[in-house]
Design a protein around this motif. Structure first.
Motif, PDB file in Angstrom:
ATOM      1  N   MET A  58       1.396  14.827  27.615  1.00 27.22           N
ATOM      2  CA  MET A  58       1.221  14.940  28.098  1.00 27.22           C
ATOM      3  C   MET A  58       1.974  14.719  29.761  1.00 27.22           C
ATOM      4  O   MET A  58       2.717  15.826  30.712  1.00 27.22           O
ATOM      5  CB  MET A  58       0.069  13.715  29.083  1.00 27.22           C
ATOM      6  CG  MET A  58      -0.390  14.386  30.771  1.00 27.22           C
ATOM      7  SD  MET A  58      -1.660  13.100  31.079  1.00 27.22           S
ATOM      8  CE  MET A  58      -3.392  13.572  30.166  1.00 27.22           C
ATOM      9  N   THR A  59       3.167  14.413  29.759  1.00 26.93           N
ATOM     10  CA  THR A  59       4.317  14.032  30.294  1.00 26.93           C
ATOM     11  C   THR A  59       5.523  15.069  30.037  1.00 26.93           C
ATOM     12  O   THR A  59       5.687  15.368  31.332  1.00 26.93           O
ATOM     13  CB  THR A  59       5.030  12.373  30.632  1.00 26.93           C
ATOM     14  OG1 THR A  59       4.405  11.646  30.192  1.00 26.93           O
ATOM     15  CG2 THR A  59       6.626  12.508  30.875  1.00 26.93           C
ATOM     16  N   LEU A  60       5.633  15.093  28.699  1.00 21.28           N
ATOM     17  CA  LEU A  60       6.642  16.861  28.814  1.00 21.28           C
ATOM     18  C   LEU A  60       5.673  17.944  29.329  1.00 21.28           C
ATOM     19  O   LEU A  60       6.370  18.441  29.650  1.00 21.28           O
ATOM     20  CB  LEU A  60       6.385  16.514  27.467  1.00 21.28           C
ATOM     21  CG  LEU A  60       7.493  15.733  26.604  1.00 21.28           C
ATOM     22  CD1 LEU A  60       6.675  15.846  25.263  1.00 21.28           C
ATOM     23  CD2 LEU A  60       8.786  15.998  27.215  1.00 21.28           C
ATOM     24  N   GLY A  61       4.346  18.051  29.163  1.00 24.93           N
ATOM     25  CA  GLY A  61       3.870  18.801  29.863  1.00 24.93           C
ATOM     26  C   GLY A  61       3.733  19.108  31.215  1.00 24.93           C
ATOM     27  O   GLY A  61       4.025  19.789  31.790  1.00 24.93           O
ATOM     28  N   PHE A  62       4.059  17.992  32.118  1.00 25.47           N
ATOM     29  CA  PHE A  62       4.114  18.023  33.423  1.00 25.47           C
ATOM     30  C   PHE A  62       5.718  18.159  33.747  1.00 25.47           C
ATOM     31  O   PHE A  62       5.800  19.368  34.776  1.00 25.47           O
ATOM     32  CB  PHE A  62       3.560  16.549  33.528  1.00 25.47           C
ATOM     33  CG  PHE A  62       2.524  16.083  34.139  1.00 25.47           C
ATOM     34  CD1 PHE A  62       1.719  17.625  35.111  1.00 25.47           C
ATOM     35  CD2 PHE A  62       1.822  15.170  34.059  1.00 25.47           C
ATOM     36  CE1 PHE A  62       0.369  16.422  35.322  1.00 25.47           C
ATOM     37  CE2 PHE A  62       0.191  14.590  33.575  1.00 25.47           C
ATOM     38  CZ  PHE A  62      -0.230  15.127  34.894  1.00 25.47           C
ATOM     39  N   LEU A  63       7.034  17.977  33.365  1.00 26.78           N
ATOM     40  CA  LEU A  63       7.857  18.058  33.370  1.00 26.78           C
ATOM     41  C   LEU A  63       7.965  19.678  32.946  1.00 26.78           C
ATOM     42  O   LEU A  63       8.677  20.377  33.492  1.00 26.78           O
ATOM     43  CB  LEU A  63       8.663  17.114  32.396  1.00 26.78           C
ATOM     44  CG  LEU A  63       8.650  15.547  32.556  1.00 26.78           C
ATOM     45  CD1 LEU A  63       9.954  14.946  31.179  1.00 26.78           C
ATOM     46  CD2 LEU A  63       8.946  15.336  33.917  1.00 26.78           C
ATOM     47  N   ALA A  64       7.433  19.853  31.602  1.00 30.76           N
ATOM     48  CA  ALA A  64       7.603  21.876  31.429  1.00 30.76           C
ATOM     49  C   ALA A  64       6.552  22.220  33.001  1.00 30.76           C
ATOM     50  O   ALA A  64       7.711  23.209  33.219  1.00 30.76           O
ATOM     51  CB  ALA A  64       6.867  21.415  30.690  1.00 30.76           C
ATOM     52  N   GLY A  65       5.765  21.771  33.327  1.00 31.95           N
ATOM     53  CA  GLY A  65       5.066  22.804  34.304  1.00 31.95           C
ATOM     54  C   GLY A  65       5.845  22.570  35.855  1.00 31.95           C
ATOM     55  O   GLY A  65       6.203  23.467  36.238  1.00 31.95           O
ATOM     56  N   ASP A  66       7.067  21.603  36.042  1.00 24.63           N
ATOM     57  CA  ASP A  66       8.047  21.704  36.600  1.00 24.63           C
ATOM     58  C   ASP A  66       8.802  22.429  37.175  1.00 24.63           C
ATOM     59  O   ASP A  66       9.562  22.965  38.069  1.00 24.63           O
ATOM     60  CB  ASP A  66       8.414  20.204  36.412  1.00 24.63           C
ATOM     61  CG  ASP A  66       9.421  19.802  38.445  1.00 24.63           C
ATOM     62  OD1 ASP A  66       9.150  20.168  39.417  1.00 24.63           O
ATOM     63  OD2 ASP A  66      10.172  18.749  38.236  1.00 24.63           O
TER      64      ASP A  66
END
Length: 167
Positions: A58-66
């Motif tokens: 989830m953290t990596l997903g949020f960061l990828a979205g950023d």
């Protein structure tokens, strides 16, 4: 009414009343102007069932979205179409790519977080000119991290410990 106000709900109310406001007060002191992003990310974490095994993807997903938001803004700036067509093409290509990548790598990227992170980034940085974005992606990333790990994982862990304590 008494049944709904049980120990679990009362301790959760206390945790939510205490810990997110601490982040809200402290985040500007760390130069983070978008502290509320943490609450959005914590909401996604809670909606996914407060599952600790999802915290990393989830953290990596949020960061990828950023990162995706920054790339999308650049792409829209470079495309030779009008504003609406550039927006459509960018969202079409990048949205589809995010879903495909996260589908192929689900242990690395949690797709709903990637898409939500992308939307957060576009919402925060979209009104800005690219040259004036500065460290905003880093601020957003810090708030995303805090949302999953501080407001999400840590607060749920504390909540669970409080619920298990004997009266």
């Amino acid at each position: 009414m008494k049944e709904k106000l049980n120990r679990e709900n009362l301790t959760l109310a206390l945790c939510i009343a205490l810990f997110p406001p601490i982040w809200a007060v402290l985040s500007p002191k760390f130069g983070i102007q978008v502290g509320a992003v943490a609450l959005i990310c914590a909401g996604v974490y809670a909606a996914a069932g407060n599952r600790t095994e999802l915290a990393v993807p989830m953290t990596l997903g949020f960061l990828a979205g950023d990162v995706w938001a920054l790339l999308a803004l650049r792409m829209m700036e470079l495309l030779p179409f009008g504003q609406s067509a550039s927006l459509f093409v960018t969202l079409f290509v990048m949205g589809g790519a995010a879903v495909l990548i996260s589908s192929l790598l689900p242990k690395i990227f949690y797709c709903p977080a990637w898409l939500c992170g992308w939307a957060i980034g576009l919402t925060v940085m979209g009104p800005m000119e690219l040259k004036s974005i500065g460290n905003m992606p880093i601020q957003i990333a810090a708030a995303m991290f805090a949302g999953v790990w501080y407001v999400g994982v840590l607060v749920e862990w504390i909540h669970q410990k409080m619920c298990k304590r004997k009266k």
